[in-house]
Design a protein around this motif. Structure first.
Motif, PDB file in Angstrom:
ATOM      1  N   UNK A  83      -9.930   5.841   5.432  1.00  9.53           N
ATOM      2  CA  UNK A  83      -9.442   7.080   6.047  1.00  9.53           C
ATOM      3  C   UNK A  83      -8.269   8.399   5.144  1.00  9.53           C
ATOM      4  N   UNK A  84      -6.957   7.531   5.226  1.00 15.52           N
ATOM      5  CA  UNK A  84      -6.072   7.905   4.191  1.00 15.52           C
ATOM      6  C   UNK A  84      -6.274   8.145   2.740  1.00 15.52           C
ATOM      7  N   UNK A  94       0.799  -1.113   0.312  1.00 19.37           N
ATOM      8  CA  UNK A  94      -0.121  -0.022   0.102  1.00 19.37           C
ATOM      9  C   UNK A  94       0.831   1.420   0.089  1.00 19.37           C
ATOM     10  N   UNK A  95       0.487   2.570  -0.633  1.00 22.22           N
ATOM     11  CA  UNK A  95       1.846   2.881  -1.433  1.00 22.22           C
ATOM     12  C   UNK A  95       0.763   4.786  -0.974  1.00 22.22           C
ATOM     13  N   UNK A  96       1.490   5.584  -0.022  1.00 17.57           N
ATOM     14  CA  UNK A  96       0.734   6.456   0.034  1.00 17.57           C
ATOM     15  C   UNK A  96       2.077   7.352  -0.727  1.00 17.57           C
ATOM     16  N   UNK A 100       3.006   1.538   3.630  1.00 13.86           N
ATOM     17  CA  UNK A 100       1.950   1.502   5.015  1.00 13.86           C
ATOM     18  C   UNK A 100       1.817   0.244   5.044  1.00 13.86           C
ATOM     19  N   UNK A 101       2.286  -0.318   6.693  1.00 12.39           N
ATOM     20  CA  UNK A 101       1.412  -1.262   6.716  1.00 12.39           C
ATOM     21  C   UNK A 101       0.848  -1.792   7.841  1.00 12.39           C
ATOM     22  N   UNK A 102       0.437  -3.298   7.826  1.00 17.51           N
ATOM     23  CA  UNK A 102      -0.158  -3.781   8.801  1.00 17.51           C
ATOM     24  C   UNK A 102      -1.890  -2.555   9.213  1.00 17.51           C
ATOM     25  N   UNK A 103      -2.559  -1.766   8.292  1.00 15.26           N
ATOM     26  CA  UNK A 103      -3.443  -1.379   7.951  1.00 15.26           C
ATOM     27  C   UNK A 103      -4.370  -2.056   8.164  1.00 15.26           C
ATOM     28  N   UNK A 104      -5.850  -1.766   8.057  1.00 12.45           N
ATOM     29  CA  UNK A 104      -7.063  -2.626   7.897  1.00 12.45           C
ATOM     30  C   UNK A 104      -7.534  -1.400   6.574  1.00 12.45           C
TER      31      UNK A 104
END
Length: 185
Positions: free
Chosen positions: A111-112, A42-44, A101-105
């Motif tokens: 939300x991000x 997952x890239x921000x 980002x890692x470990x996010x649901x």
């Protein structure tokens, strides 16, 4: 004669410092290029137009925004470099730069996505290589050592040289992962 001796000692010391720094930052590291299935992160990020040398400041901007505004600590930065700097003017180079980002649901990711550009990097078959990451100089030495090896692999295996390349700066594992997109023509 004494001045010449001092000058030679200073030059020898400078050369020794450069050699030690080159070795420390990965200059003697062997580069192994291979094809591997990777992706899915997952890239921000921010979309950037201009010289790739400015990537670090955008990575820092995303990192501190996530840390200070969202309470999310990240340990991996990245850059997806969309254009070949040997074929595109510096001021027109396109890239996506930010943090993994890692470990996010899925709720946290959604939300991000209301505040930042967020996407999942496609899982697929890539040309990959790794290089030690011990600071900014590792990035510079990696450019000189890894990219020619990737280009050589592409030519030897008759793979298209089109497509983007991703660099992942994996701080906890002290390595840079280079990932070249394999484009089907």
């Amino acid at each position: 004669m004494k001045i010449l001796k001092i000058v030679l000692i200073v030059i020898a010391l400078l050369i020794a410092i450069v050699v030690v720094a080159y070795i420390y930052y990965g200059g003697l590291s062997k580069v192994v290029v291979k094809e591997d299935v990777q992706g899915g992160e997952i890239l921000v990020y921010e979309e950037v137009i201009g010289d790739y040398a400015q990537s670090g400041k955008f990575t820092d901007k995303v990192y501190y925004a996530l840390l200070n505004n969202e309470g999310i600590a990240t340990t991996k930065g990245f850059g997806v470099f969309l254009d070949d700097p040997q074929q595109v003017e510096k001021s027109k180079l396109r890239s996506e730069v930010g943090c993994i980002v890692e470990g996010l649901d899925s709720t946290q990711i959604a939300k991000l996505a209301t505040k930042y550009k967020v996407r999942t990097y496609p899982k697929g078959n890539y040309i990959t290589a790794e290089f030690p990451f011990k600071g900014h100089m590792s990035i510079m030495i990696g450019l000189m050592k890894v990219y020619p090896q990737i280009d050589k692999y592409i030519k030897e295996h008759a793979i298209s040289d089109k497509g983007s390349i991703m660099e992942i700066y994996d701080v906890p594992n002290k390595k840079i992962i280079y990932r070249k997109e394999i484009v089907k023509e």
